[in-house]
Write an enzyme that holds these catalytic residues in place. Structure first.
Site, PDB file in Angstrom:
ATOM      1  N   VAL A 166      19.004  -1.196  12.644  1.00 33.04           N
ATOM      2  CA  VAL A 166      17.857  -1.806  12.479  1.00 33.04           C
ATOM      3  C   VAL A 166      16.280  -0.853  12.680  1.00 33.04           C
ATOM      4  CG1 VAL A 166      15.485  -2.913  12.666  1.00 33.04           C
ATOM      5  CG2 VAL A 166      18.303  -4.694  12.673  1.00 33.04           C
ATOM      6  N   HIS A 218       8.399   3.166   8.684  1.00 27.25           N
ATOM      7  CA  HIS A 218       8.399   2.345   9.663  1.00 27.25           C
ATOM      8  C   HIS A 218       7.755   3.103  10.731  1.00 27.25           C
ATOM      9  CE1 HIS A 218       9.204  -0.220  12.997  1.00 27.25           C
ATOM     10  NE2 HIS A 218       8.788   0.563  13.947  1.00 27.25           N
ATOM     11  N   THR A 236       1.017  -0.964   0.066  1.00 24.48           N
ATOM     12  CA  THR A 236      -0.221   0.143   0.320  1.00 24.48           C
ATOM     13  C   THR A 236       1.072   1.306   0.156  1.00 24.48           C
ATOM     14  OG1 THR A 236      -0.116  -0.150   2.814  1.00 24.48           O
ATOM     15  CG2 THR A 236      -2.113  -1.582   1.544  1.00 24.48           C
ATOM     16  N   ASN A 237       2.387   0.476   0.783  1.00 22.58           N
ATOM     17  CA  ASN A 237       2.807   2.196   0.551  1.00 22.58           C
ATOM     18  C   ASN A 237       3.585   2.633  -1.283  1.00 22.58           C
ATOM     19  OD1 ASN A 237       3.854   3.933   3.562  1.00 22.58           O
ATOM     20  ND2 ASN A 237       4.031   1.836   3.943  1.00 22.58           N
ATOM     21  N   LEU A 282      19.261  -5.030   5.667  1.00 20.74           N
ATOM     22  CA  LEU A 282      20.166  -5.557   4.126  1.00 20.74           C
ATOM     23  C   LEU A 282      21.269  -5.003   4.492  1.00 20.74           C
ATOM     24  CD1 LEU A 282      18.767  -2.093   2.331  1.00 20.74           C
ATOM     25  CD2 LEU A 282      18.488  -4.234   1.506  1.00 20.74           C
ATOM     26  N   GLU A 340      23.288   0.402   9.237  1.00 23.25           N
ATOM     27  CA  GLU A 340      23.667  -0.695   9.616  1.00 23.25           C
ATOM     28  C   GLU A 340      22.636  -1.241  10.750  1.00 23.25           C
ATOM     29  OE1 GLU A 340      27.002   0.569   7.065  1.00 23.25           O
ATOM     30  OE2 GLU A 340      25.804   0.796   8.910  1.00 23.25           O
TER      31      GLU A 340
END
Ligand code: GRF
Length: 197
Positions: free
Chosen positions: A141, A101, A13-14, A85, A139
């Site tokens: 989260v 987020h 949806t984004n 990633l 690097e």
């Protein structure tokens, strides 16, 4: 023109909100050159196909770097992307990878904070306000520099589902705003102003 590669893992949806804003002329100077999914069968890939955008599933870091480079990616946008990633990707696109987020970072973020869990934790925490955050990806989260945040009220009787739906509406607005902010700071491409066609 800024070439955006959107990375997804779910319903998209984004992604759809971005596609609609670009088609509606609300994100001038940007185009989505591809949609990359972390797994097969996600609805976000169907949204890409309907919009005439190349979609593919990529699981390996080497191949991801190759696909990003071949598409001449200027900006990587994580829109419901559930994989962390690898450092090689972060290094190659330092300050050119952003994520959305569904909380007011630094609250309710980091390992294990994704999907409905975020909103349940907000409710369990007795918060009266929640929100969404657009941030650079590093690097860690959800530890990258914050680009933009917006508050969303927590209402009496809210469940994780009702709160998630309200926050998602705000996400669909601030992701494009965050991209605009980052585009304004991107260095010029070789040979002149990147915004001119
Ligand atoms: C969004 O809430 C986003 O903040 C989170 O995952 C959800 C993805 O939603 N990272 P969608 O796939 O864009 O609908």
């Amino acid at each position: 023109m800024v070439n955006i590669s959107v990375l997804v893992s779910g319903g998209g949806t984004n992604l759809q909100a971005l596609i609609d804003k670009i088609q509606g002329g609300e994100l001038e100077g940007a185009r989505i050159v591809q949609v990359i999914a972390s797994r097969e069968g996600v609805y976000a890939l169907e949204r890409a196909a309907k919009a005439g955008i190349k979609g593919k599933v990529v699981k390996e870091t080497g191949r991801l770097l190759q696909e990003l480079a071949e598409a001449e990616t200027d900006l990587v946008v994580l829109a419901g992307y559930m994989k962390v990633l690898e450092p090689a990707v972060i290094d190659a696109y330092r300050k050119r990878i952003i994520n959305i987020h569904p909380s007011l970072i630094p609250k309710y973020c980091g390992k294990g904070f994704y999907g409905k869990r975020v909103h349940q934790a907000v409710l369990d925490g007795g918060e009266s306000v929640s929100g969404a955050t657009v941030h650079f990806v590093d690097e860690g989260v959800d530890t990258g520099e914050i680009i933009l945040q917006r508050e969303v009220p927590v209402k009496p009787g809210d469940t994780a589902d009702t709160l998630a739906a309200r926050v998602l509406e705000t996400e669909h607005v601030i992701l494009a705003e965050g991209i605009k902010k980052v585009m304004a700071e991107l260095p010029e491409k070789e040979g002149g102003n990147q915004w001119a066609e």
